[in-house]
Design a protein around this motif. Structure first.
Motif, short mmCIF file in Angstrom:
data_model
loop_
_atom_site.label_atom_id
_atom_site.label_comp_id
_atom_site.label_asym_id
_atom_site.label_seq_id
_atom_site.Cartn_x
_atom_site.Cartn_y
_atom_site.Cartn_z
N ASP A 154 0.83 -1.20 0.00
CA ASP A 154 0.00 0.00 0.00
C ASP A 154 0.87 1.26 0.00
O ASP A 154 0.56 2.23 -0.69
CB ASP A 154 -0.93 0.00 1.21
N GLY A 155 1.95 1.23 0.77
CA GLY A 155 2.85 2.37 0.78
C GLY A 155 3.52 2.59 -0.57
O GLY A 155 3.71 3.72 -1.00
N LEU A 215 2.27 1.67 -3.57
CA LEU A 215 1.28 2.16 -4.52
C LEU A 215 0.92 3.62 -4.26
O LEU A 215 0.59 4.37 -5.19
CB LEU A 215 0.02 1.29 -4.48
N ALA A 216 0.99 4.03 -3.00
CA ALA A 216 0.65 5.41 -2.65
C ALA A 216 1.62 6.41 -3.28
O ALA A 216 1.28 7.59 -3.45
CB ALA A 216 0.63 5.58 -1.14
N GLU A 217 2.82 5.96 -3.62
CA GLU A 217 3.83 6.84 -4.20
C GLU A 217 3.70 6.99 -5.71
O GLU A 217 4.38 7.82 -6.32
CB GLU A 217 5.23 6.31 -3.87
N LEU A 218 2.82 6.20 -6.34
CA LEU A 218 2.67 6.29 -7.79
C LEU A 218 1.90 7.54 -8.18
O LEU A 218 1.06 8.02 -7.42
CB LEU A 218 1.94 5.04 -8.32
N PRO A 219 2.15 8.06 -9.38
CA PRO A 219 1.44 9.28 -9.81
C PRO A 219 -0.03 9.00 -10.10
O PRO A 219 -0.43 7.83 -10.26
CB PRO A 219 2.19 9.67 -11.09
N PRO A 220 -0.85 10.04 -10.20
CA PRO A 220 -2.27 9.84 -10.47
C PRO A 220 -2.54 9.09 -11.77
O PRO A 220 -3.48 8.31 -11.87
CB PRO A 220 -2.82 11.28 -10.54
N ARG A 221 -1.71 9.33 -12.75
CA ARG A 221 -1.80 8.60 -14.02
C ARG A 221 -0.64 7.62 -14.08
O ARG A 221 0.53 8.03 -14.05
CB ARG A 221 -1.72 9.58 -15.17
N ALA A 222 -0.94 6.33 -14.11
CA ALA A 222 0.13 5.34 -13.97
C ALA A 222 -0.15 4.08 -14.78
O ALA A 222 -1.30 3.67 -14.93
CB ALA A 222 0.33 4.98 -12.50
N LEU A 223 0.94 3.50 -15.28
CA LEU A 223 0.89 2.21 -15.97
C LEU A 223 1.77 1.24 -15.19
O LEU A 223 2.96 1.50 -14.99
CB LEU A 223 1.40 2.35 -17.41
N ILE A 240 6.55 -2.09 -11.51
CA ILE A 240 6.30 -3.51 -11.74
C ILE A 240 6.03 -4.16 -10.39
O ILE A 240 6.77 -3.95 -9.42
CB ILE A 240 7.49 -4.20 -12.43
N LEU A 241 4.96 -4.94 -10.32
CA LEU A 241 4.63 -5.73 -9.14
C LEU A 241 4.85 -7.19 -9.48
O LEU A 241 4.42 -7.66 -10.54
CB LEU A 241 3.18 -5.49 -8.72
N LEU A 242 5.51 -7.92 -8.61
CA LEU A 242 5.77 -9.34 -8.83
C LEU A 242 5.16 -10.13 -7.68
O LEU A 242 5.39 -9.80 -6.51
CB LEU A 242 7.27 -9.65 -8.90
N ASP A 243 4.40 -11.16 -8.00
CA ASP A 243 3.86 -11.99 -6.92
C ASP A 243 4.97 -12.86 -6.34
O ASP A 243 6.08 -12.92 -6.87
CB ASP A 243 2.66 -12.81 -7.40
N SER A 265 -5.25 -4.61 -3.71
CA SER A 265 -4.63 -3.32 -3.42
C SER A 265 -4.69 -2.39 -4.62
O SER A 265 -4.92 -1.18 -4.48
CB SER A 265 -3.17 -3.52 -2.99
N LEU A 266 -4.50 -2.94 -5.82
CA LEU A 266 -4.60 -2.12 -7.03
C LEU A 266 -6.02 -1.59 -7.20
O LEU A 266 -6.23 -0.42 -7.57
CB LEU A 266 -4.19 -2.94 -8.25
#
Length: 271
Positions: A111-112, A114-122, A150-153, A189-190
């Motif tokens: 969560d922390g 993802l909170a740092e990503l910009p409002p528009r994000a890929l 990039i998120l990795l499980d 979370s996404l």
């Protein structure tokens, strides 16, 4: 200025982290990893999420590495050795002649992060991708096409494996990433952060050429062969890459590059 230290004994204890790096990987060893080559070390020395702990150079590369040394932290140990000594330390012939030990800093929660990503994000989400070459190539593609993260499980390999970093040409040290947990937890979370989660599959419902991404898009990629599991595809919107009839297989890193370029180019058109 960094400290230049001559090494003549392959058994020098200061070089323990460099020893036999082909047979073992430093991932999992207190967050340390091996970086190889000028391009990757240049990225490491400028990265904010990672810290260089030392460098190991072939003696005839020292003069030509002045640009790297200028970027190095003050008093950073820079070990210098002959080719036979360097090869004996590493356990194989190090033809690039430039190695470094890096260490990752403390990682935030998902969560922390993802909170740092910009409002528009890929964002890319890797599910069960355990091949180091594929993970490295995906990070290289993500860097080229400006993916935000990039998120990795937990079933995907660590992008800081030596080979993954090398194949990524430093992209694994540039593109922000987070690894761990289940894909279900990642998707939840996404969703909480307003991301539209898409699955890339040969059986996808929408051709990527006709797809218009929103402000926040997460693209899921599965492993070679099995791809994304059916129970994951069911609830998600799915996209596909059109290709020749009778052939529906692309390497996952190649598919990621095509998809990223399409989504990236689409975003540029909207700007």
């Amino acid at each position: 200025m960094p400290d230049i230290i001559r090494i003549d004994d392959p058994g020098d204890p200061r070089l323990a982290d460099y020893r036999h790096i082909r047979e073992r990987d430093l991932v999992g060893r207190e967050g340390r990893f091996i970086a190889e080559g000028r391009v990757v070390l240049n990225v490491l020395l400028g990265a904010s999420r990672f810290q260089a702990e030392s460098l190991l150079l072939l003696e005839n590369r020292l003069d030509g590495a002045s640009d790297l040394l200028e970027r190095a932290a003050d008093r950073l140990p820079v070990y210098v050795a002959s080719q036979p000594v360097l090869d004996a330390i590493a356990g194989f012939h190090v033809h690039r002649g430039i190695l470094g030990i890096g260490r990752r800093t403390d990682e935030p929660s998902l969560d922390g992060f993802l909170a740092e990503l910009p409002p528009r994000a890929l964002v890319l989400v890797l599910v069960g991708i355990s091949n180091h070459d594929n993970v490295g190539a995906i990070f290289r593609n993500a860097s080229a096409f400006e993916a935000d993260a990039i998120l990795l499980d937990e079933t995907s390999c660590d992008p800081l494996y030596r080979k993954a970093i090398r194949v990524s040409v430093g992209g694994a040290l540039k593109v922000p990433y987070w690894r761990g947990g289940s894909v279900d937890a990642i998707l939840a979370s996404l969703g909480d952060r307003g991301f539209d989660c898409l699955a890339l599959s040969p059986a996808g419902a929408t051709d990527i050429a006709a797809f218009q991404a929103g402000e926040r898009t997460a693209l899921l990629l599965g492993s070679e062969g099995t791809g994304l599991p059916p129970e994951l595809l069911g609830p998600l919107s799915t996209i596909r890459i059109a290709m020749s009839k009778g052939f529906d297989s692309l390497n996952v890193a190649t598919a990621a590059a095509i998809a990223l370029h399409r989504l990236w180019a689409g975003a540029l058109v909207r700007e």
